[in-house]
Design an enzyme around this catalytic site. Structure first.
Site, PDB file in Angstrom:
ATOM      1  N   ASP A  76      24.274  15.304 -32.447  1.00  0.00           N
ATOM      2  CA  ASP A  76      23.350  16.388 -32.129  1.00  0.00           C
ATOM      3  C   ASP A  76      24.168  17.579 -31.664  1.00  0.00           C
ATOM      4  O   ASP A  76      24.854  17.508 -30.639  1.00  0.00           O
ATOM      5  CB  ASP A  76      22.374  15.927 -31.033  1.00  0.00           C
ATOM      6  CG  ASP A  76      21.202  16.874 -30.828  1.00  0.00           C
ATOM      7  OD1 ASP A  76      21.330  18.057 -31.196  1.00  0.00           O
ATOM      8  OD2 ASP A  76      20.170  16.433 -30.300  1.00  0.00           O
ATOM      9  N   ARG A  95      22.853  20.658 -31.033  1.00  0.00           N
ATOM     10  CA  ARG A  95      22.016  21.686 -30.425  1.00  0.00           C
ATOM     11  C   ARG A  95      22.499  22.070 -29.029  1.00  0.00           C
ATOM     12  O   ARG A  95      23.067  21.247 -28.318  1.00  0.00           O
ATOM     13  CB  ARG A  95      20.559  21.208 -30.360  1.00  0.00           C
ATOM     14  CG  ARG A  95      19.898  21.137 -31.714  1.00  0.00           C
ATOM     15  CD  ARG A  95      18.510  20.565 -31.625  1.00  0.00           C
ATOM     16  NE  ARG A  95      18.519  19.151 -31.246  1.00  0.00           N
ATOM     17  CZ  ARG A  95      17.426  18.412 -31.094  1.00  0.00           C
ATOM     18  NH1 ARG A  95      16.234  18.964 -31.276  1.00  0.00           N
ATOM     19  NH2 ARG A  95      17.515  17.143 -30.771  1.00  0.00           N
TER      20      ARG A  95
END
Length: 212
Positions: A136, A138
């Site tokens: 991930d 983000r």
């Protein structure tokens, strides 16, 4: 024209414009922000008085073109987006941030490549790794100046993702978790199970509070 610029130690954003946005659930106010370092345009949808100091019902929603717009059943993103807007409308007060972080940060083209790998047997995490990306990518630092712009200091956050809670804790934003579980389908069951098993997503209705 830009109305104001907000800064933090984590990100610099300029508020560019606002307008009314009627939806099937309520008439929200839509706000556009420009992130200086990346050129990305992030959105906030607000409803009611969110600057009165009371905890605000909120959702941090990362862009998912395939799920939010093209009705993909591979994920639960579209259902979560609609569910969050409906819950905010029912409460009459809240904020949804629409963050331009497609494919958990890998971008649209790489997301489609990851889908192709999933069709060959990889799960959503394995596909990212095969493409050379982390689980991930983000980053939620951009949320701090947006919340600062609206004078928000405390959230009731609709999420199943502990990484969002950890990020807001780092940003010193008081946050209570409100479970946000969408109905599973035959097409997304493996995806949801992988998020629970490998990304630690909380697929139960428990509530937790941080930064108290």
């Amino acid at each position: 024209m830009p109305q104001s610029t907000t800064h933090s130690d984590h990100a610099s954003l300029t508020h560019m414009a606002s307008c009314a946005l009627p939806t099937p659930w309520a008439s929200f106010t839509l706000h556009a922000f420009l992130e200086a370092s990346t050129g990305k345009e992030h959105l906030a949808m607000t409803l009611g008085d969110i600057s009165n100091g009371e905890p605000v019902l909120a959702r941090l929603h990362s862009e998912c073109l395939t799920g939010d717009t093209l009705f993909s059943q591979r994920c639960d993103c579209g259902a979560q987006l609609e569910g969050a807007l409906q819950r905010i409308a029912e409460e009459g007060r809240g904020i949804l941030l629409y963050l331009r972080q497609e494919g958990r940060g890998i971008g649209l083209v790489n997301k489609i490549r990851a889908y192709a790998l999933q069709e060959q047997g990889a799960d959503t995490v394995e596909a990212n790794h095969q493409l050379g990306f982390a689980d991930d990518l983000r980053n939620y630092d951009v949320c701090a100046p947006i919340f600062q712009y609206f004078g928000i200091r405390s959230l009731r956050l609709m999420t199943n993702n502990p990484r969002k809670l950890d990020a807001l804790k780092e940003l010193e934003i008081s946050t209570e978790r409100v479970a946000h579980i969408a109905s599973s389908t035959d097409q997304n069951q493996r995806y949801l199970q992988t998020k629970a098993n490998k990304l630690g997503h909380l697929l139960t209705p428990a509530r937790t509070r941080t930064n108290e």
